[in-house]
Design an enzyme around this catalytic site. Structure first.
Site, PDB file in Angstrom:
ATOM      1  N   CYS A  52       3.188   2.264  -5.431  1.00  0.00           N
ATOM      2  CA  CYS A  52       2.400   1.840  -6.586  1.00  0.00           C
ATOM      3  C   CYS A  52       2.228   0.333  -6.547  1.00  0.00           C
ATOM      4  O   CYS A  52       2.884  -0.362  -5.783  1.00  0.00           O
ATOM      5  CB  CYS A  52       3.056   2.271  -7.889  1.00  0.00           C
ATOM      6  SG  CYS A  52       4.645   1.494  -8.201  1.00  0.00           S
ATOM      7  N   GLY A  53       1.321  -0.157  -7.376  1.00  0.00           N
ATOM      8  CA  GLY A  53       1.054  -1.585  -7.408  1.00  0.00           C
ATOM      9  C   GLY A  53       0.194  -1.950  -8.595  1.00  0.00           C
ATOM     10  O   GLY A  53      -0.007  -1.149  -9.509  1.00  0.00           O
ATOM     11  N   GLY A  56      -3.003   0.534  -9.076  1.00  0.00           N
ATOM     12  CA  GLY A  56      -2.923   1.980  -9.070  1.00  0.00           C
ATOM     13  C   GLY A  56      -1.728   2.443  -8.282  1.00  0.00           C
ATOM     14  O   GLY A  56      -0.695   1.791  -8.272  1.00  0.00           O
ATOM     15  N   GLU A  57      -1.889   3.573  -7.595  1.00  0.00           N
ATOM     16  CA  GLU A  57      -0.747   4.090  -6.854  1.00  0.00           C
ATOM     17  C   GLU A  57      -1.182   4.913  -5.663  1.00  0.00           C
ATOM     18  O   GLU A  57      -2.354   5.288  -5.523  1.00  0.00           O
ATOM     19  CB  GLU A  57       0.145   4.911  -7.776  1.00  0.00           C
ATOM     20  CG  GLU A  57      -0.521   6.123  -8.394  1.00  0.00           C
ATOM     21  CD  GLU A  57       0.374   6.774  -9.448  1.00  0.00           C
ATOM     22  OE1 GLU A  57       0.820   6.065 -10.353  1.00  0.00           O
ATOM     23  OE2 GLU A  57       0.609   7.979  -9.348  1.00  0.00           O
ATOM     24  N   LYS A  73      -5.057   7.261  -2.243  1.00  0.00           N
ATOM     25  CA  LYS A  73      -4.966   5.979  -2.946  1.00  0.00           C
ATOM     26  C   LYS A  73      -5.749   6.096  -4.254  1.00  0.00           C
ATOM     27  O   LYS A  73      -6.926   6.467  -4.246  1.00  0.00           O
ATOM     28  CB  LYS A  73      -5.567   4.895  -2.047  1.00  0.00           C
ATOM     29  CG  LYS A  73      -5.007   3.502  -2.234  1.00  0.00           C
ATOM     30  CD  LYS A  73      -5.530   2.603  -1.116  1.00  0.00           C
ATOM     31  CE  LYS A  73      -4.989   1.192  -1.236  1.00  0.00           C
ATOM     32  NZ  LYS A  73      -5.480   0.334  -0.136  1.00  0.00           N
ATOM     33  N   ASP A 164      -5.558 -10.557   5.904  1.00  0.00           N
ATOM     34  CA  ASP A 164      -4.250 -10.117   5.398  1.00  0.00           C
ATOM     35  C   ASP A 164      -3.346  -9.644   6.529  1.00  0.00           C
ATOM     36  O   ASP A 164      -2.800  -8.538   6.486  1.00  0.00           O
ATOM     37  CB  ASP A 164      -4.418  -9.016   4.351  1.00  0.00           C
ATOM     38  CG  ASP A 164      -3.137  -8.814   3.535  1.00  0.00           C
ATOM     39  OD1 ASP A 164      -2.273  -9.721   3.558  1.00  0.00           O
ATOM     40  OD2 ASP A 164      -2.994  -7.768   2.882  1.00  0.00           O
TER      41      ASP A 164
END
Length: 459
Positions: A52-53, A56-57, A73, A164
Site C-alpha cells: 500500500c502507499g 492506493g494499494e 494495482k 526512478d
C-alpha cells in the site's frame, strides 16, 4: 385463461434463468460475485493486500480463465494526484516488444477505484542483494548492467525518461518461469516524455526544478535542480552499480535536522566524492562509465552501445560466461506474491508532483534506514528448494500455507481453500490520505513498506 397463465409463467421462468446466466457469466467491473469475491473486469479475482502507499494499494489477483496469478494495482478514482492511468499509458507506449517489461493485462474501474492488472514477477534486486549479504560479485553486476543498459535504451527509444532508478524497481522473473533470469523494469509512475509529442522536439533545458527520483541514486544534476534527460537515468544506474559492488555508497546514512538538509548533504557528498575514490579497487571501466555519463550534454543521445561494449569487453577479459549464474542462484529464493516492490528506506521523492512524506520542505523526523525485513515484500515458501529457516522465518507471508499453494482450476469465482487470492478478497480497499498537488499529476513511489508483527503473521 389457463393458456395465458401458462405463457406468463413460462416467460417468468425464462427471464429468471437468463438473469441467473448473466449473473454467472458477465460480471461488471469491480463487482462482487454471489460468494463475495471482488472482481476487476470479467476475468480477474482480487485477493489479499500485498502492499500500500499514498495512492492506493497492491493486491494479489488471479485470472480465473488462465489460472495465473497477477498483481492488481488500485488507486482511488477521486485521488487528487492520479497517476495510474498515466502509468498505464506509458506501459502502452512502451508496448510489448521490449524484453524485460511486465505485461499489462487490463486497466479499468473497480468500484470507486481504478485498477491496473500486471504480470506477477519475482523478487527485486534489493531483495536479492539482501539474500546475498548485501554484496554482489563483479560478474553478477556486469550481467545486471548489460541488461539494464538495454532496458533503459529501449525506454528512451519510446521518448520516455524513467527518473526512478533504484534496486526495488528491477525484478527478476518468477521462479520456474522461462524469464526468471531476465531483469525487468517496473513502475513508471515517475516517468516523463522527454520529446514533445506535438512538436517532436526535445524538452527544453530548465533549472530550479524540484527533486524527482530516489535521492541515493539520482544524478548530481538532479540535486542541482536541473531538468532531467537521458543522461540522468544512466548516471543513476552507475550509482546503483557501485552500490551493488561496494555494499553501500559514501552518501548513505548522513544525518541532518530536516529532510531538506539531508538531501542537500547527499548532493554535496556526491559532488565532493571523486569518481576515482568511488570506484577505487574496482575495474577502471566503472569509473570510465561514470565519467562518460556525467559529461553528457542535456540534449545528447548517449552511446548505449559504447557503454555496453565497455562492460562486455571487461566481462570477456575476466573470462566470465554469460550463463545467468547470478550470486543468488542456488540460494533459497522465496516465491514473491507481488510484482511491484514496496518502498525501501531509499524512498523515491518528487516535489514537482505533490507534497510527499519525504518532501524536503516538510519538517518531520528522518526515518532511519530500514532493516532488511522491512524492505522485503510478503513471501510464500518454495518448498522444492532447501530452505534456510534463519533467513526465511521472519519474512513469510501473512497468509502463508506452510508449503506450495495448490490451485484448483476455477472459472466460476469459487474459492479453493488453499488459494491465497481467497484471503481477505472482499476486504475493504483502504484509501490513504490525499496529498496536495503541486505541479504535475504524477506520484512518487507507489508503495510504502509495512512492518508486520510476528503475531499478525500467524493470524
Amino acid at each position: 385463461m389457463d393458456h395465458s397463465n401458462r405463457e406468463k409463467d413460462d416467460r417468468q421462468r425464462t427471464t429468471k434463468t437468463m438473469a441467473q446466466r448473466n449473473t454467472h457469466c458477465s460480471r461488471p467491473s469491480g463487482t462482487s460475485t454471489s460468494s463475495g469475491v471482488l472482481m476487476v473486469g470479467p476475468n480477474f479475482r482480487v485477493g489479499k493486500k500485498i502492499g500500500c502507499g499514498n495512492f492506493g494499494e497492491l493486491r494479489l489477483g488471479k485470472n480465473l480463465y488462465t489460472n495465473e496469478y497477477v498483481a492488481i494495482k488500485l488507486e482511488p478514482i477521486k485521488s487528487r494526484a492520479p497517476q495510474l492511468h498515466l502509468e498505464y499509458r506509458f506501459y502502452k507506449q512502451l508496448g510489448s516488444a521490449g524484453e524485460g517489461l511486465p505485461q499489462v493485462y487490463y486497466f479499468g474501474p473497480c468500484g470507486k477505484y481504478n485498477a491496473m492488472v500486471l504480470e506477477l514477477l519475482g523478487p527485486s534486486l534489493e531483495d536479492l542483494f539482501d539474500l546475498c549479504d548485501r554484496t554482489f560479485t563483479l560478474k553478477t553486476v556486469l550481467m545486471i548492467a548489460i541488461q539494464l543498459l538495454s532496458r533503459m535504451e529501449y525506454v528512451h527509444s519510446k521518448n520516455l525518461i524513467y527518473r526512478d532508478v533504484k534496486p526495488e524497481n528491477f525484478l527478476i522473473g518468477r521462479q520456474g518461469n522461462k524469464k526468471e533470469h531476465v531483469i525487468h523494469i517496473i513502475d513508471f509512475g515517475l516517468a516523463k516524455e522527454y520529446v514533445d509529442p506535438e512538436t517532436k522536439k526535445h524538452i527544453p533545458y530548465r533549472e530550479h526544478k524540484s527533486l524527482t527520483g530516489t535521492a541515493r541514486y539520482m544524478s548530481i544534476n538532479t540535486h542541482l535542480g536541473k531538468e532531467q534527460s537521458r543522461r540522468d537515468d544512466l548516471e543513476a544506474l552507475g550509482h546503483m552499480f557501485m552500490y551493488f559492488l561496494r555494499g553501500s555508497l559514501p552518501w548513505q546514512g548522513l544525518k541532518a535536522d530536516t529532510l531538506k538538509e539531508r538531501y542537500q548533504k547527499i548532493g554535496d557528498t556526491k559532488r565532493n566524492t571523486p569518481i576515482e575514490a568511488l570506484c577505487e579497487n574496482f575495474p577502471e571501466e566503472m569509473a570510465t562509465y561514470l565519467r562518460y555519463v556525467r559529461r553528457l550534454d542535456f540534449f545528447e543521445k548517449p552511446d548505449y552501445e559504447y557503454l555496453r561494449t565497455l562492460f562486455t569487453d571487461l566481462f570477456e577479459r575476466k573470462g566470465y560466461t554469460f550463463d545467468y549464474a547470478y550470486d543468488w542462484v542456488g540460494r533459497p529464493i522465496p516465491t514473491p506474491v507481488g510484482s511491484v516492490h514496496v518502498d525501501s528506506g531509499a524512498s523515491a521523492i518528487t516535489r514537482e508532483s505533490h507534497t510527499h512524506r519525504d518532501r524536503p520542505s516538510q519538517q518531520q523526523p528522518l526515518r532511519n534506514q530500514t532493516t532488511s525485513s522491512e524492505r522485503r515484500g510478503e513471501w510464500e515458501i518454495q518448498p522444492s528448494r532447501q530452505t534456510n529457516t534463519s533467513y526465511l522465518t521472519s519474512h513469510l507471508a501473512a497468509d502463508r500455507h506452510g508449503g506450495s499453494v495448490q490451485v484448483v482450476s476455477s472459472t466460476n469465482g469459487e474459492l479453493n481453500v488453499d488459494d491465497p487470492t481467497g484471503a481477505h478478497s472482499n476486504a475493504p480497499i483502504t484509501a490513504h490520505a490525499e496529498v496536495e498537488v503541486v505541479e504535475e499529476a504524477k506520484c512518487c513511489c507507489f508503495f510504502k513498506r509495512k512492518r508486520k508483527k510476528t503475531a499478525q503473521r500467524h493470524k
